[in-house]
Design an enzyme around this catalytic site. Structure first.
Site, PDB file in Angstrom:
ATOM      1  N   GLU A 169       0.817  -1.213   0.000  1.00 13.77           N
ATOM      2  CA  GLU A 169       0.000   0.000   0.000  1.00 13.77           C
ATOM      3  C   GLU A 169       0.857   1.272   0.000  1.00 13.77           C
ATOM      4  OE1 GLU A 169      -2.453  -1.021   3.417  1.00 13.77           O
ATOM      5  OE2 GLU A 169      -4.121  -1.454   2.069  1.00 13.77           O
ATOM      6  N   HIS A 408     -19.119  -8.402   4.774  1.00 15.84           N
ATOM      7  CA  HIS A 408     -17.752  -7.972   5.055  1.00 15.84           C
ATOM      8  C   HIS A 408     -17.191  -8.799   6.197  1.00 15.84           C
ATOM      9  CE1 HIS A 408     -14.629  -5.124   6.844  1.00 15.84           C
ATOM     10  NE2 HIS A 408     -14.158  -5.500   5.678  1.00 15.84           N
ATOM     11  N   GLU A 503      -9.116   4.847  -0.148  1.00 14.33           N
ATOM     12  CA  GLU A 503      -9.328   5.300   1.228  1.00 14.33           C
ATOM     13  C   GLU A 503      -8.151   6.088   1.801  1.00 14.33           C
ATOM     14  OE1 GLU A 503      -7.738   1.038   1.638  1.00 14.33           O
ATOM     15  OE2 GLU A 503      -8.990   2.190   0.263  1.00 14.33           O
TER      16      GLU A 503
END
Length: 699
Positions: A169, A408, A503
């Site tokens: 990331e 989720h 995000e």
């Protein structure tokens, strides 16, 4: 239809020590040979120019067996393979799989071990793997190191991520090869768990461009029962060597013959469009193992997700400050919980009104008060909802509205706990009509000492796809290792994040404007990406005047990402109320397809720009996405991909005259034109901007 032609040559031991194989077009040539010491090595040339210099091959075993030297060639075989196959979901209706294969059977004279090295040469690149046949002197064994080398010819421009076995990331670094140095990476980047432990190690896919304009991409395919490969870097000699994530004991992989390694891949072209459009990684994976794939469907979805990132609501019910009370089951609502029955119904209503397929809900289950960073074995049970989330009521309402719910399942890195609960969780999903789930792997892995990229976790991600298939469920993984084409074998593995997603823009330094121009040349090569685009309220100051964070694009670029970043699972990630403020722009998200018959890669330059046109599955509708980095851009696009002698209504969603990703990101314009295959369109992209176009045929 498949075409296979084979030749096998048996050799007197040591009589011939080299062999060559070319791509079908003959543009790429691989030369394999043994050195005087029996070291296997290879070179690659492209259009008669070297691109990979002498690079050694081999592995080392924990038992002390050294499979890097003392080899002799027993035989070699040459195959030609040509087929057209159809993916269940994809960027193309038909995918061509055409290569020439060279198989070298080797015997290691010192330890009497046999190994095959297999090369496949496609028009877009080269792949090789190690194949261990069943044999008397090698049964169970442990890989301690892999010595595969990739020695490039010069100081190329490189797009790289720092070597890290626990996360990918990061923003991409764009430097010369000689300037690779993980010490220079900005670690104030919002990543919660990172494990950079080498100064000169990078992740794959590694995208490069030579001074002569040759594009190279080093990656891997079909990673099964093996760790993910990263690369140790020799910045002075322009050399790369495979580096594998160890387990808690320091071992790399436990194997038993017969077995194979993943494919190591080198894509090569003088046209960047060939790299971004390559299906080589998929072709190197096994065909689908799911007989009935009728239940695997593309999805466009909304969800209770972005509102937590922007601070409007929370995943937890009681608030992290009340974590101990939550653990004692004394749940007292904080008043900010997002995953309530009422709020979820609001998203279901929005999805039904605007033609979406599904709704994702995060934070529905107990445990979020104490989940982050504590390295706990048991955080979630994946079964028990919070008091304000009624599973039956929500799903009955979704069914009434024709909406599919997406479960989720955040593991908090406790993978052992997830596997213990997996079948009960899947049974719960089936009971309430869920068709897909999003899994998450935030945190350090349990079993402790394992990495996200290690053999244990690779086996876990693949097992999850297999087990979900048993239940006829689709899965979308986040924080997993990056895919290497396994979605061909298990097409219910519908998408994965495995990158720095949207995000990060809400609460960190964010993603660079060039980020999305690199992803199609790297992360997307291995499979569909769940990037969660579609943010309309770009600046976080909209929610809190003190915040300086923002999404590093214009609104028009957010629309274009639905075309440039392929996924059959696409989220309209912003809040429903934000879309309702910009209904004219929202129309593109409602219209754009998620599954395709054709994809045309019109312009491409990694780190700079990308323009792709795609034809929606089973229709004459086309959609185009064009994006740029931090620089504004003007271009002219030929529409010769459209059907000749047919008129189309082109609706163009473009940056406004004063648009700029920093200064004025929401400034956009929409216009309509009549066009044909002979039309040329001039596009103007703002800094950090983009253009999205829908082409609807006029009957």
């Amino acid at each position: 239809m498949k075409f296979i032609f084979s030749l096998v040559f048996l050799l007197a031991m040591g009589y011939i020590n080299s062999q060559s194989v070319q791509s079908p077009s003959k543009a790429i040539t691989v030369n394999f040979k043994l050195s005087e010491n029996g070291n296997p090595n290879y070179t690659i040339s492209y259009k008669n120019k070297p691109v990979i210099l002498e690079s050694f091959l081999g592995l080392k075993l924990k038992s002390g067996i050294d499979l890097t030297s003392n080899f002799a060639i027993d035989s070699f075989g040459v195959n030609t393979f040509n087929e057209i196959w159809q993916p269940v979901l994809g960027e193309q209706k038909n995918i061509k799989n055409h290569y020439n294969q060279l198989t070298i059977a080797l015997s290691q004279t010192k330890d009497n071990v046999k190994i095959n090295i297999i090369f496949r040469v496609f028009d877009e690149g080269v792949a090789f793997r190690y194949d261990f046949p069943k044999q008397q002197n090698l049964n169970y064994f442990i890989i301690s190191d892999e010595a595969s080398e990739f020695n490039i010819v010069g100081n190329h421009k490189v797009f790289w991520l720092p070597g890290d076995f626990d996360t990918n990331e990061y923003n991409y670094e764009e430097t010369l090869f000689s300037e690779i140095n993980t010490d220079k990476v900005n670690l104030n980047n919002g990543i919660g768990f990172k494990a950079i432990n080498k100064k000169y190690m990078v992740q794959t896919p590694l995208m490069m461009k030579s001074l002569e304009g040759i594009y190279l991409n080093i990656f891997e395919a079909a990673v099964v029962n093996y760790p993910v490969m990263q690369l140790d870097v020799d910045t002075k000699n322009y050399k790369l060597k495979s580096s594998l994530a160890p387990n808690a004991l320091g071992d790399k992989a436990y194997l038993q013959t017969p077995c194979v390694s993943p494919w190591r891949t080198i894509m090569i072209s003088d046209d960047a469009r060939d790299i971004v459009g390559s299906k080589m990684i998929l072709n190197l994976n096994e065909p689908s193992k799911i007989d009935d794939t009728s239940w695997i469907k593309p999805m466009k979805y909304v969800g209770v997700w972005w509102e937590m990132h922007v601070g409007k609501s929370t995943w937890d019910y009681a608030g992290s400050q009340n974590a101990q009370n939550a653990l004692d089951k004394e749940l007292k609502p904080s008043g900010k919980h997002g995953a309530t029955t009422a709020n979820t119904k609001r998203y279901i209503d929005f999805a039904a009104k605007h033609g979406f397929d599904g709704v994702l809900v995060e934070g529905w289950n107990v445990g979020w008060e104490d989940w982050f960073g504590n390295w706990k074995e048991n955080v979630f049970d994946f079964l028990t909802p919070y008091p304000d989330f009624n599973l039956k009521e929500v799903n009955d309402y979704a069914k009434l509205k024709g909406i599919k719910m997406i479960m989720h399942s955040e593991t908090s890195g406790s993978v052992a706990n997830f596997e213990r609960h997996l079948d009960r969780s899947l049974n719960l999903m089936k009971e309430y009509g869920y068709t897909a789930a999003k899994t998450g792997y935030v945190g350090r892995i349990i079993p402790r000492g394992e990495f996200h990229d290690g053999q244990t976790m690779v086996n876990h991600y693949n097992f999850i796809a297999q087990r979900f298939a048993d239940y006829k469920m689709m899965v979308n993984s986040h924080e997993s290792s990056r895919p290497t084409g396994y979605s061909r074998t298990y097409p219910n593995y519908i998408a994965a994040e495995a990158t720095r997603g949207t995000e990060f823009n809400a609460w960190s330094i964010g993603n660079l404007p060039s980020h999305e121009t690199v992803l199609p040349f790297t992360r997307s090569l291995g499979g569909p990406i769940d990037y969660t685009p579609g943010i309309f309220e770009i600046k976080m100051s909209y929610y809190d005047a003190s915040k300086k964070e923002q999404v590093h694009t214009t609104l028009a670029k957010q629309l274009a990402l639905y075309v440039t970043l392929y996924s059959p699972l696409q989220m309209a990630a912003d809040l429903p109320e934000n879309y309702e403020k910009y209904p004219d722009a929202f129309q593109f998200i409602k219209d754009v397809a998620t599954d395709w018959d054709e994809s045309k890669y019109l312009e491409a330059e990694p780190g700079d720009y990308l323009t792709i046109a795609r034809k929606a599955k089973g229709t004459e509708k086309w959609f185009l996405g064009a994006i740029t980095d931090e620089n504004s851009r003007k271009t002219e696009i030929k529409l010769d991909f459209l059907t000749p002698n047919k008129k189309y209504k082109a609706t163009i969603y473009q940056d406004g005259k004063t648009a700029d990703w920093q200064k004025n990101p929401i400034n956009y314009e929409i216009k309509s034109l009549l066009v044909t295959s002979k039309t040329k369109l001039k596009l103007v992209l703002a800094a950090g901007g983009g253009t999205a176009i829908s082409f609807f045929p006029i009957n």
